[in-house]
Each structure stands twice: as structure tokens, then as C-alpha cells.
Scaffold this active site. Sequence first.
Site, PDB file in Angstrom:
ATOM      1  N   TRP A 186       0.791  -1.289  -0.033  1.00 25.45           N
ATOM      2  CA  TRP A 186      -0.006   0.154  -0.038  1.00 25.45           C
ATOM      3  C   TRP A 186       0.889   1.289   0.063  1.00 25.45           C
ATOM      4  O   TRP A 186       2.068   1.427   0.926  1.00 25.45           O
ATOM      5  CB  TRP A 186      -0.874  -0.017   1.247  1.00 25.45           C
ATOM      6  CG  TRP A 186      -1.677   1.299   1.640  1.00 25.45           C
ATOM      7  CD1 TRP A 186      -1.033   2.260   2.395  1.00 25.45           C
ATOM      8  CD2 TRP A 186      -2.876   1.824   1.201  1.00 25.45           C
ATOM      9  NE1 TRP A 186      -1.894   3.290   2.460  1.00 25.45           N
ATOM     10  CE2 TRP A 186      -3.060   2.879   1.541  1.00 25.45           C
ATOM     11  CE3 TRP A 186      -3.843   1.258   0.325  1.00 25.45           C
ATOM     12  CZ2 TRP A 186      -4.112   3.692   1.460  1.00 25.45           C
ATOM     13  CZ3 TRP A 186      -4.893   1.973   0.115  1.00 25.45           C
ATOM     14  CH2 TRP A 186      -5.158   3.128   0.687  1.00 25.45           C
TER      15      TRP A 186
ATOM     16  N   ASP B 136       0.756  16.533   9.532  1.00 31.99           N
ATOM     17  CA  ASP B 136       1.011  16.955   8.149  1.00 31.99           C
ATOM     18  C   ASP B 136       1.996  18.033   8.216  1.00 31.99           C
ATOM     19  O   ASP B 136       1.773  18.893   7.293  1.00 31.99           O
ATOM     20  CB  ASP B 136       0.168  16.744   7.239  1.00 31.99           C
ATOM     21  CG  ASP B 136      -0.921  15.825   7.235  1.00 31.99           C
ATOM     22  OD1 ASP B 136      -0.276  14.731   7.998  1.00 31.99           O
ATOM     23  OD2 ASP B 136      -2.064  15.587   6.749  1.00 31.99           O
TER      24      ASP B 136
ATOM     25  N   TRP C 104      -4.140   0.040   4.230  1.00 29.69           N
ATOM     26  CA  TRP C 104      -3.717   1.027   4.990  1.00 29.69           C
ATOM     27  C   TRP C 104      -3.453   0.524   6.393  1.00 29.69           C
ATOM     28  O   TRP C 104      -4.144  -0.372   6.968  1.00 29.69           O
ATOM     29  CB  TRP C 104      -4.643   2.309   5.113  1.00 29.69           C
ATOM     30  CG  TRP C 104      -4.184   3.464   5.714  1.00 29.69           C
ATOM     31  CD1 TRP C 104      -3.441   4.423   5.290  1.00 29.69           C
ATOM     32  CD2 TRP C 104      -4.192   3.889   7.368  1.00 29.69           C
ATOM     33  NE1 TRP C 104      -3.222   5.583   6.316  1.00 29.69           N
ATOM     34  CE2 TRP C 104      -3.715   5.033   7.499  1.00 29.69           C
ATOM     35  CE3 TRP C 104      -4.787   2.940   8.242  1.00 29.69           C
ATOM     36  CZ2 TRP C 104      -3.344   5.714   8.582  1.00 29.69           C
ATOM     37  CZ3 TRP C 104      -4.670   3.693   9.827  1.00 29.69           C
ATOM     38  CH2 TRP C 104      -3.962   5.034   9.752  1.00 29.69           C
TER      39      TRP C 104
ATOM     40  N   PHE D  19       3.048   9.387  10.032  1.00 30.37           N
ATOM     41  CA  PHE D  19       2.354   9.928   9.268  1.00 30.37           C
ATOM     42  C   PHE D  19       2.887  11.080   8.520  1.00 30.37           C
ATOM     43  O   PHE D  19       4.161  11.041   8.472  1.00 30.37           O
ATOM     44  CB  PHE D  19       1.113  10.913   9.917  1.00 30.37           C
ATOM     45  CG  PHE D  19      -0.085   9.798  10.385  1.00 30.37           C
ATOM     46  CD1 PHE D  19       0.113   8.467  10.301  1.00 30.37           C
ATOM     47  CD2 PHE D  19      -1.464  10.155  10.741  1.00 30.37           C
ATOM     48  CE1 PHE D  19      -1.033   7.530  10.445  1.00 30.37           C
ATOM     49  CE2 PHE D  19      -2.450   9.551  11.050  1.00 30.37           C
ATOM     50  CZ  PHE D  19      -2.235   8.139  10.975  1.00 30.37           C
ATOM     51  N   SER D  20       2.218  11.549   7.567  1.00 23.26           N
ATOM     52  CA  SER D  20       2.687  12.778   6.377  1.00 23.26           C
ATOM     53  C   SER D  20       3.663  13.614   7.195  1.00 23.26           C
ATOM     54  O   SER D  20       3.416  14.033   8.203  1.00 23.26           O
ATOM     55  CB  SER D  20       1.708  13.249   5.603  1.00 23.26           C
ATOM     56  OG  SER D  20       1.299  12.122   4.972  1.00 23.26           O
TER      57      SER D  20
ATOM     58  N   GLU E  45      -6.031  18.647   5.517  1.00 27.68           N
ATOM     59  CA  GLU E  45      -4.615  17.969   5.487  1.00 27.68           C
ATOM     60  C   GLU E  45      -3.618  18.288   4.645  1.00 27.68           C
ATOM     61  O   GLU E  45      -3.998  19.080   3.624  1.00 27.68           O
ATOM     62  CB  GLU E  45      -4.941  16.299   5.117  1.00 27.68           C
ATOM     63  CG  GLU E  45      -6.132  15.859   6.079  1.00 27.68           C
ATOM     64  CD  GLU E  45      -6.273  14.392   5.572  1.00 27.68           C
ATOM     65  OE1 GLU E  45      -6.542  13.683   6.654  1.00 27.68           O
ATOM     66  OE2 GLU E  45      -6.351  14.102   4.394  1.00 27.68           O
TER      67      GLU E  45
ATOM     68  N   ASP F 152      -0.066   9.159   0.475  1.00 30.73           N
ATOM     69  CA  ASP F 152       0.361  10.488   0.549  1.00 30.73           C
ATOM     70  C   ASP F 152       1.943  10.797   0.097  1.00 30.73           C
ATOM     71  O   ASP F 152       2.759   9.900   0.651  1.00 30.73           O
ATOM     72  CB  ASP F 152       0.382  11.509   1.381  1.00 30.73           C
ATOM     73  CG  ASP F 152      -0.824  11.481   2.301  1.00 30.73           C
ATOM     74  OD1 ASP F 152      -1.957  10.803   1.877  1.00 30.73           O
ATOM     75  OD2 ASP F 152      -1.047  12.176   3.449  1.00 30.73           O
TER      76      ASP F 152
HETATM   77  C1  FRU Z   1      -3.812  12.475   4.007  1.00 32.84           C
HETATM   78  C2  FRU Z   1      -3.744  11.709   5.344  1.00 32.84           C
HETATM   79  C3  FRU Z   1      -2.691  12.572   6.236  1.00 32.84           C
HETATM   80  C4  FRU Z   1      -2.148  11.697   7.317  1.00 32.84           C
HETATM   81  C5  FRU Z   1      -1.838  10.527   6.445  1.00 32.84           C
HETATM   82  C6  FRU Z   1      -1.979   9.212   7.059  1.00 32.84           C
HETATM   83  O1  FRU Z   1      -4.271  11.430   3.184  1.00 32.84           O
HETATM   84  O2  FRU Z   1      -4.920  11.228   5.977  1.00 32.84           O
HETATM   85  O3  FRU Z   1      -3.535  13.679   6.888  1.00 32.84           O
HETATM   86  O4  FRU Z   1      -1.010  12.121   7.635  1.00 32.84           O
HETATM   87  O5  FRU Z   1      -2.959  10.479   5.406  1.00 32.84           O
HETATM   88  O6  FRU Z   1      -1.597   8.014   6.278  1.00 32.84           O
END
Ligand code: FRU
Length: 513
Positions: free
Chosen positions: A52, A174, A79, A111-112, A225, A55
Site C-alpha cells: 500500500w 502533516d 492502509w 504519518f505525513s 490535510e 500521500d
Molecule cells: C492524508 C492523510 C494525512 C495523514 C496520512 C495518513 O491522506 O490522511 O493527513 O498524515 O494520510 O496516512
Amino acid sequence: MQLLHRFYAYTILLLAVFLYSCIKEEDKDIIVDKGYSGLFRPQVHFSSKYNWINDPNGLVYYEGEYHLFFQHNPFGSGWGYMSWGHAVSTDLIHWKQLNVALKPDALGDIFSGCVVIDKNNTAGFGKDAMIAIYTSAGSSQHQSIAFSTDKGRSFIKYRNNPVLSNPGRPDFRDPKVFWYEPVKQWIMSLATGQTISFYQSPDLKVWTKLSEFGSGIGAHGGVWECPDLFPLKFEDETKWILLVSINPGAPNGGSGTQYFIGEFNGVTFIADPYSYPLWLDYGKDNYAGITWDNIPEEDGRRIQIAWMNNWEYAGAIPTYSSGGNASRGGMTLPRALSLVKNEQGNFSINNEVVSEINAFGSAWTTLYNGVLSSDEKSFSIPDSPGAYHLQLTTSLSDNQILTLSWVNDNNDQSQIKINVPENQIVFDRRESGKVSFSNYFPGVFSCPFDFETDSITLDVYVDQSSIEIIVNDGVRSITNQVFPQSIYNKLNLSLNTGSGFSSLKYRRFNSIW
Ligand code: FRU
């Protein structure tokens, strides 16, 4: 004798189990994945060898390499176990996937976030250290950092993480950071619910809140996001652009990217008065896009890449390969974002595929050049390749609708309608191939377009599971996934009424893999 056979069989089995256990986790997955030739596998877009992705993260250019980190589950096609995958390219088109860069830890999933080059050694990890700033997502979300001194091949997490603790907000993630020379501080944009908060830091370790933007302006149909704040120049004017992904609440449903145009004074972002929301793309599949940091000044472009997917159905789309570690999800083609100004003096963002792609196309073949009338014209797509570029230029009058339909031997079809009377370009993927994996996938999606120009040019980038349409050199972009059961090998053109001049050109791309 039989006993001896059994002994040999057991020994061989044990040896095989032992050898398999010596293979690194990532490489095991590669063995399961049969490479890059599956039916839906993008041929000129980045996708992971296995498992998978979502972002893009940590986009940074450093010493000849464009780094593309990305949200990645190294263990499955759905995910979860969010880590940062990593790929590098020297030309933005060919990608080499490297080992997973950051894996979950006691603070949570990774995360991102972004990566910067610490030219002044502000953080003390070394001059030019590559520093990742990301969200640690455990029971709540905090910002953490990690550094690399070997061009991103390995990262060490900072021992005093997190560097920015959550003040009690459910969404706090993010981070996108840049060096702001006028005050010699790092500036972070952070998604905080349905606003973007700005922070500053002298060293990436101590952060102070500056301001918060977004209440009462723009689209608010869902959570905000993946922000990105950067300047763009038009002649000698500079405007600050704030990209904000939103999910749901996009113009055609689900995930999408809005942007704001304004000023940034080091503390606050002030939006100019436009009729927000402004959208970066009018397809269903352009999300969480951010831009590369540290692009050399002599290049000067603002280059962006986005996840070519939509949270409405991302977990259900067909995979690009089979097996337990099948690859799912890819990126858009990299885009150059620039500022354009119309006759009324209004700015907007132009969104074009980067010119690097040109080096990898075959010579153009003209498929048609003449006057189209209302009888349908059919063209076979030469060589039925995995990926190609079609360029259509046409002049239409006020009552005309030009339809382009891609079809294959299974009767799957994807359609674009250039609809002048309704001032829109419409993409229809209701019968484009595999669509039933989610009720949100099939549909007709529209993009407003003011037909005040004499002619319209569509650059259409077709890959095995996507169609990206760039209108008039980037005035509009429309990005959609499609999953035809065999490659589209015919294109039909038809005009509803009257006649109009059109030219149609084609070039092929070889697989980047
Ligand atoms: C955006 C998001 C971000 C987060 C990430 C998690 O697609 O929801 O806000 O950091 O994906 O995978």
C-alpha cells in the site's frame, strides 16, 4: 532407503526455510510481486513495488536526486502500520525504490510530513543534514524529527521526540516546513482540523505558534490535510500560495486539493479576495499533493506530485499485481505549478506535467489533421502501448460538444466531453472497466472551463490505470483513475453538430521500469 529420501527431503525443506528467513522483509515482498508488468500497473507513474501507498512525503531535492518518500504499509495492500517508503530519481520520471526510511515506534505510526536540508546546521545534526519532520500518530498526533547524513539512505530519530506536542486537538498533523530567510527561522504549516496553523522554530526542535488560517474561508466539507505554503512569482510580483487538501468536500466528491492565493508576512497568511474555493484539479484522483523543497535556484520551478487516489475508495481499488503483498496506489505525474494572471488581473495556478517527460516520448505521429464533422471518426492506438500521450487541438463553436471515447475489446470505455454550451469538460468513467469495487468510483465528473479562447488543447496522458488531462497548457488539470480490463486500443471522436477543425497527435512512452 526410503528413510534416506525422507531425510534428504527434510534437509532441503529446512534449508529452503532457512534461506527464506535470511531474506529481508522488503525483498520477500518483491518475490511475491511479479514485477511491473501487471495489467493495471502504471508504466510512467511511480507506484511501490509492493503493498500500500498513500500521500507523497518528504519531497526534497539534494545533490542530483529528487527524493520521494511516501506513506507506506510495508506489510500489506491496505492502509496500516504507516511508515515512510522511499524512492529516488534523477529525472522525476524514472524512480528507484529504496528501503523503508521510517517505521512506527513507541510514539505511533509515521504519518505525513516533509524533509528539509539543514544548510546552516541549525539543529546540530550536521551541516546539510537531511531532516524529516513528520507526525507521530499514536493515541494523539505530535510532530517528530529524524535526520540522515547519508543522503536519506538511513535516518536516526531524534531522542527527544516529539518536538511539537499536541495541545489537545484531534487533528494535528502533516507538517510542511521551509526556511524563511527574512527572519532566519523555519516555518511550519500544520493541518489542525479545518484550519492551517503556522509555527516557527530556529532549530526544528523548539516550535512557537504564529497564527492560524482558514476559519470562514474556502471549502469546509471535510478535514484539512497536507498543507504546503510557498511563494510563486509572476514577472516581478510574488504571491504566496497555500495548498490545502480536503477530505471529503472535493468538487467531484471525496478527496481534493484547494488552494489560496495571498501574502505571508512571516507570521500570518492573508488570503487575497478570490471566490474560494479554488481547486487545483477537477478529477477524482489528485490528493495530498505537496511540492519539492530545495530545487536549485537556476531551475526555479515549484514541482509537485500527488497521490493519484481518493479516500472514498482507495482501499478497494484493484491492485497492480497479485499475491499477499500486491501493490496498491500510485502517484500522479509530477507537475510544475506556476502563477498566471488573466486580463482582469486575477491570479490562478497553472498545473502542467513537468517537461522532463518529453525526453521519454517517441516521435509524434499525426493521427488526424482536418475538419471533423458529426460522423464518428475512429483511430486505433498504435502498438497498444501501456502509456502514451495524445494531444488534441480543436476549435469549436458555441453549440458544439466534442466527445473523445477510449474503448477496448471488452467494450470498456472512458469518455471526455468538451462541452462548449455548458462551459465544461466532463470525464465519464461509468463504463471504464472495473468499477464495481466501490459505489463511489463510477461517475461523471465535471470541470468548469470558460471557452473564451479560439481553440482548446488537451494533453492527455494515458497510462494503464489512469487518464490525466491537462487543458490549455495547465489552465485546468483533470486526473482520474480507470481500470480497463484490457488496454484501450481505439479512440473515437465525434461532434454533436456542425464541423470543426481538429488535430490529433500521439506519442508513446516506454515503461519507466
Ligand atoms: C492524508 C492523510 C494525512 C495523514 C496520512 C495518513 O491522506 O490522511 O493527513 O498524515 O494520510 O496516512
